[in-house]
Design a protein around this motif. Structure first.
Motif, PDB file in Angstrom:
ATOM      1  N   GLY A  10      13.735  27.134 -33.334  1.00  0.00           N
ATOM      2  CA  GLY A  10      13.212  28.708 -32.887  1.00  0.00           C
ATOM      3  C   GLY A  10      13.541  29.389 -31.571  1.00  0.00           C
ATOM      4  O   GLY A  10      14.145  28.711 -30.998  1.00  0.00           O
ATOM      5  N   VAL A  12      12.991  31.477 -28.474  1.00  0.00           N
ATOM      6  CA  VAL A  12      12.043  31.282 -27.131  1.00  0.00           C
ATOM      7  C   VAL A  12      11.639  34.002 -27.680  1.00  0.00           C
ATOM      8  O   VAL A  12      13.122  33.956 -27.830  1.00  0.00           O
ATOM      9  CB  VAL A  12      12.148  32.091 -25.462  1.00  0.00           C
ATOM     10  CG1 VAL A  12      11.553  32.152 -24.742  1.00  0.00           C
ATOM     11  CG2 VAL A  12      12.026  30.394 -25.803  1.00  0.00           C
ATOM     12  N   VAL A  25       7.345  32.185 -28.927  1.00  0.00           N
ATOM     13  CA  VAL A  25       8.331  31.480 -29.606  1.00  0.00           C
ATOM     14  C   VAL A  25       8.152  31.542 -31.335  1.00  0.00           C
ATOM     15  O   VAL A  25       6.785  31.535 -31.681  1.00  0.00           O
ATOM     16  CB  VAL A  25       8.563  29.755 -29.933  1.00  0.00           C
ATOM     17  CG1 VAL A  25       9.452  29.429 -30.611  1.00  0.00           C
ATOM     18  CG2 VAL A  25       8.183  29.389 -28.560  1.00  0.00           C
ATOM     19  N   ALA A  27       9.778  30.810 -34.720  1.00  0.00           N
ATOM     20  CA  ALA A  27       9.190  29.796 -35.617  1.00  0.00           C
ATOM     21  C   ALA A  27       9.195  29.948 -37.119  1.00  0.00           C
ATOM     22  O   ALA A  27       8.560  30.969 -37.246  1.00  0.00           O
ATOM     23  CB  ALA A  27       7.897  28.923 -35.142  1.00  0.00           C
ATOM     24  N   CYS A  42       8.702  20.763 -27.861  1.00  0.00           N
ATOM     25  CA  CYS A  42       9.450  22.899 -27.456  1.00  0.00           C
ATOM     26  C   CYS A  42      10.971  21.671 -26.757  1.00  0.00           C
ATOM     27  O   CYS A  42      11.077  21.348 -26.027  1.00  0.00           O
ATOM     28  CB  CYS A  42       9.180  23.577 -26.854  1.00  0.00           C
ATOM     29  SG  CYS A  42       7.706  24.529 -27.484  1.00  0.00           S
ATOM     30  N   SER A  43      12.384  21.388 -27.767  1.00  0.00           N
ATOM     31  CA  SER A  43      13.216  20.470 -26.434  1.00  0.00           C
ATOM     32  C   SER A  43      12.318  19.786 -26.399  1.00  0.00           C
ATOM     33  O   SER A  43      13.148  19.266 -24.937  1.00  0.00           O
ATOM     34  CB  SER A  43      13.634  21.821 -26.227  1.00  0.00           C
ATOM     35  OG  SER A  43      14.995  23.120 -27.279  1.00  0.00           O
ATOM     36  N   LEU A  71      13.267  23.960 -19.093  1.00  0.00           N
ATOM     37  CA  LEU A  71      11.970  24.707 -19.384  1.00  0.00           C
ATOM     38  C   LEU A  71      12.359  26.677 -18.483  1.00  0.00           C
ATOM     39  O   LEU A  71      12.379  27.562 -18.687  1.00  0.00           O
ATOM     40  CB  LEU A  71      11.097  24.918 -19.395  1.00  0.00           C
ATOM     41  CG  LEU A  71      10.458  24.598 -20.706  1.00  0.00           C
ATOM     42  CD1 LEU A  71      11.195  22.779 -21.149  1.00  0.00           C
ATOM     43  CD2 LEU A  71       8.995  24.059 -21.099  1.00  0.00           C
ATOM     44  N   TRP A  74      15.287  28.745 -19.462  1.00  0.00           N
ATOM     45  CA  TRP A  74      14.412  29.292 -20.842  1.00  0.00           C
ATOM     46  C   TRP A  74      15.140  31.308 -21.040  1.00  0.00           C
ATOM     47  O   TRP A  74      14.437  31.636 -19.444  1.00  0.00           O
ATOM     48  CB  TRP A  74      14.063  28.729 -21.240  1.00  0.00           C
ATOM     49  CG  TRP A  74      13.916  27.391 -21.826  1.00  0.00           C
ATOM     50  CD1 TRP A  74      15.617  26.793 -22.009  1.00  0.00           C
ATOM     51  CD2 TRP A  74      12.739  26.632 -23.146  1.00  0.00           C
ATOM     52  NE1 TRP A  74      14.793  25.188 -22.612  1.00  0.00           N
ATOM     53  CE2 TRP A  74      13.299  25.219 -22.831  1.00  0.00           C
ATOM     54  CE3 TRP A  74      11.689  27.513 -23.187  1.00  0.00           C
ATOM     55  CZ2 TRP A  74      13.324  24.298 -23.859  1.00  0.00           C
ATOM     56  CZ3 TRP A  74      11.566  26.051 -23.955  1.00  0.00           C
ATOM     57  CH2 TRP A  74      11.845  24.985 -24.547  1.00  0.00           C
ATOM     58  N   ILE A  80      15.538  26.529 -28.937  1.00  0.00           N
ATOM     59  CA  ILE A  80      14.958  25.069 -29.357  1.00  0.00           C
ATOM     60  C   ILE A  80      14.755  24.991 -30.102  1.00  0.00           C
ATOM     61  O   ILE A  80      14.710  25.242 -31.267  1.00  0.00           O
ATOM     62  CB  ILE A  80      13.674  25.687 -27.962  1.00  0.00           C
ATOM     63  CG1 ILE A  80      12.535  26.435 -29.070  1.00  0.00           C
ATOM     64  CG2 ILE A  80      13.707  26.735 -26.726  1.00  0.00           C
ATOM     65  CD1 ILE A  80      11.328  26.674 -28.306  1.00  0.00           C
ATOM     66  N   ASN A  81      14.403  23.698 -29.556  1.00  0.00           N
ATOM     67  CA  ASN A  81      14.105  22.103 -30.797  1.00  0.00           C
ATOM     68  C   ASN A  81      12.715  22.114 -31.039  1.00  0.00           C
ATOM     69  O   ASN A  81      12.089  22.504 -30.021  1.00  0.00           O
ATOM     70  CB  ASN A  81      14.368  21.060 -30.203  1.00  0.00           C
ATOM     71  CG  ASN A  81      16.578  21.160 -30.671  1.00  0.00           C
ATOM     72  OD1 ASN A  81      17.861  22.058 -31.671  1.00  0.00           O
ATOM     73  ND2 ASN A  81      16.868  20.408 -28.905  1.00  0.00           N
ATOM     74  N   LEU A  82      12.327  22.486 -32.806  1.00  0.00           N
ATOM     75  CA  LEU A  82      10.599  22.362 -32.469  1.00  0.00           C
ATOM     76  C   LEU A  82      10.407  21.180 -33.362  1.00  0.00           C
ATOM     77  O   LEU A  82      11.700  20.656 -34.273  1.00  0.00           O
ATOM     78  CB  LEU A  82      10.781  23.701 -33.410  1.00  0.00           C
ATOM     79  CG  LEU A  82      10.646  24.567 -32.296  1.00  0.00           C
ATOM     80  CD1 LEU A  82      10.271  26.296 -33.346  1.00  0.00           C
ATOM     81  CD2 LEU A  82      10.066  24.741 -31.292  1.00  0.00           C
TER      82      LEU A  82
END
Length: 200
Positions: A10, A12, A25, A27, A42-43, A71, A74, A80-82
């Protein structure tokens, strides 16, 4: 609960400072299947969906979370990993991950190793004892196997698929990654502490 298997990356798209910090976010999820109040990692940080729309969701991040995770670094545009929360009957492809970040690990170096990448990381001092060779660790939400450990660092091998399908390829030396230790290691350490206290 999560598995540490990243399903989407995703971005931000908005950060608003209110009482807490609200992050929006973008996504690739079908947001119709995501309920308000659902948990999304989220990460690696388990956050609650407080608002949503087609192709996006919003979460509120407390000052405590900002102080314990990456975070706070950010920005709008950060990738970010979701991972959505596990459902009963889902395949457990990684290891059981709570989404409760224990601290940060500094990325010390990245070295090519065949088609893979060898990452060396320096965890916060209080987390070193929880890292074991061939044990599990979660970094920015990714379930990984520890290859080697030293007094202050540990190494993981990142295969090409993981490198390409997560945000690790965007990271560089000096970056701080969210780290969650293996849940089993955490409970074993607690049992040892209790036993030691009883023997005093």
């Amino acid at each position: 609960m999560f598995t540490g298997i990243i399903t989407h990356i995703g971005t931000v798209s908005r950060i608003e400072k209110t009482g807490d910090t609200r992050m929006t976010v973008s996504a690739g999820f079908d947001m119709d299947s995501v309920a308000i109040g659902a948990s999304i990692a989220c990460s690696g940080c388990c956050l609650t969906v407080v608002d949503k729309g087609p192709g996006w969701f919003a979460v509120d991040v407390s000052a405590e979370t900002l102080s314990k995770t990456n975070l706070s670094s950010w920005k709008e545009g950060t990738k970010i990993n979701l991972e959505r929360a596990l459902k009963v009957g889902d395949e457990l492809g990684g290891h059981i991950v709570s989404g409760h970040v224990d601290g940060l690990a500094e990325l010390v170096s990245i070295a090519p190793e065949g088609d893979s990448h060898r990452l060396t990381l320096r965890p916060s001092p209080e987390l070193v004892a929880f890292v074991a060779q061939k044990g599990s660790v979660t970094l920015d939400g990714i379930s990984l196997t520890v290859n080697e450990v030293s007094a202050e660092t540990f190494g993981v091998n990142i295969i090409e698929h993981t490198w390409n399908e997560t945000t690790l390829s965007d990271r560089g030396p000096g970056d701080q990654l969210n780290m969650e230790v293996d849940m089993l290691a955490r409970y074993v350490a607690r049992l040892i502490d209790v036993r030691d206290l009883r023997n005093v």
